[in-house]
Design a protein around this motif. Structure first.
Motif: not given
Length: 212
Positions: A161-167, A185-193, A197-203
């Motif tokens: 995701v951080a490398a810019g790839l879509n699902n 991806v949904s689980n990642i969002f939930a665990k990282l709060h 995707r932008s916020a997940a990439v930042a993390r």
């Protein structure tokens, strides 16, 4: 109500489990499978919350079936059930993604408590196996994880995701279905709060993942 799927190749034992759950208003048996291959296919059809998995099955083993189910459906909790309590079997089940481990001699009350626990995200082990698991895991050197709350597969997905790839591209790269990638991806969002995707990439980048 907990949606449970029973995987057991001995019909008498399987029927005993189904009968046990039939009398419990908090448990609904949504499917029964007798082989590992059938279990993997049936999960797609009945969408259980918990799979009660015999580890010793004809065809692919319960351990391999557990690995395939948790890989494709990370939201499904697998509770392993077996006659054996050896360390190798315990650790193999954990590495395959099992969220709990019980011996077949466990009481009905213990099985129900364990179903409730893994359905709510907890990890449980029977009294006779818990000390073995802890001892075996503590004997192995811990590997540092860039984001401890994520699984190895979730970290792998997050890196892409951080490398810019879509699902779709991630699914092709990891040889997974797009539905599985969406679940990860949904689980990642939930665990990282995070909510996008932008916020997940930042993390991810804060943790040293993905391109700089």
């Amino acid at each position: 109500m907990i949606r449970v799927m029973v995987v057991e190749d001995h019909p008498v034992f399987a029927e005993g489990l189904v009968s046990l759950f039939r009398d419990l208003p908090e448990v609904e048996v949504v499917g029964v499978a007798g082989t590992g291959e059938a279990a993997v296919d049936l999960v797609e059809q009945v969408a259980p919350q918990v799979v009660l998995m015999d580890l010793h099955l004809p065809g692919i083993s319960g351990i391999e079936a557990t690995s395939r189910i948790t890989e494709r459906h990370p939201e499904v909790a697998v509770l392993a059930l077996t006659m054996l309590s050896d360390d190798e079997t315990v650790l193999a089940a954990i590495r395959a993604g099992a969220r709990g481990y019980l011996l077949k001699e466990a009481s009905g009350a213990d099985i129900v408590r364990s179903l409730e626990a893994v359905a709510t995200g907890q990890v449980v082990f029977g009294a006779s196996t818990g000390s073995q698991v802890l001892a075996a895991l503590s004997a192995q050197p811990a590997r540092p994880r860039p984001i401890p709350e994520l699984t190895d597969r979730e970290i792998e997905v997050l890196e892409l995701v951080a490398a810019g790839l879509n699902n779709h591209a991630i699914a092709q790269r990891l040889v997974l279905s797009e539905k599985t990638v969406r679940n990860h991806v949904s689980n990642i969002f939930a665990k990282l709060h995070v909510t996008d995707r932008s916020a997940a990439v930042a993390r991810a980048r804060d943790a040293g993942l993905g391109p700089r």
